[in-house]
Design a protein around this motif. Structure first.
Motif: not given
Length: 158
Positions: A92-104, A106-110
């Motif tokens: 669930a956190l990945w969606s927030y990091l990638f799309f919510g924060l628009q941070n690929p 940080l999403a990659l690390i996660e």
């Protein structure tokens, strides 16, 4: 509690988490995401919802099957379920990091951490119930693909 009820509860929980994750992506899918440079292997947007729905259902069935082993293998079931819950939270956190924060990035690390937790969940599940473990293999494969896709999007847009 009946075995089918446990499975239904875990499936419902997984699908709800998937739905909530999808809510985070909705706006960015039409605004931010189209502006990104994507690799040639990027699937069309319409494919993600049905794939994730199937994966959440399979994940829920696997989790329910493991829960059904609580009476016979309590220690291993509790350990496996801890990994299951952690990976579901990271999912669930990945969606927030990638799309919510628009941070690929940080999403990659996660998502790398998510992949490791899914792999460990798979290992724990297969010790208890081989079928439950196998139900996680498509999820692991899809997150492997998503990791490469996430990394490629970060690389192409940094």
């Amino acid at each position: 509690m009946q075995k089918i009820v446990r499975i239904a509860l875990v499936v419902t929980t997984c699908v709800i988490i998937g739905y909530l994750s999808g809510m985070v992506t909705r706006e960015s899918i039409t605004t931010w995401y189209p502006t990104l440079v994507k690799p040639v292997f990027n699937p069309p947007n319409w494919i993600f919802a049905p794939v994730w729905t199937i994966l959440y259902i399979m994940m829920g069935v696997a989790g329910g099957m493991i829960w059904n082993r609580m009476e016979t293998d309590e220690e291993n079931v509790k350990k496996a379920f801890k990994f299951f819950i952690l990976q579901l939270a990271l999912n669930a956190l990945w969606s927030y990091l990638f799309f919510g924060l628009q941070n690929p990035l940080l999403a990659l690390i996660e998502i790398i951490l998510l992949w490791l937790l899914i792999f460990e969940t798979y290992n724990q599940f297969k010790k208890i119930d081989k079928v439950a473990g196998m139900l996680l293999v498509p999820y692991l494969a899809w997150v492997s693909f998503a990791t490469v896709l996430n990394g490629s999007i970060w690389w192409l847009n940094s």
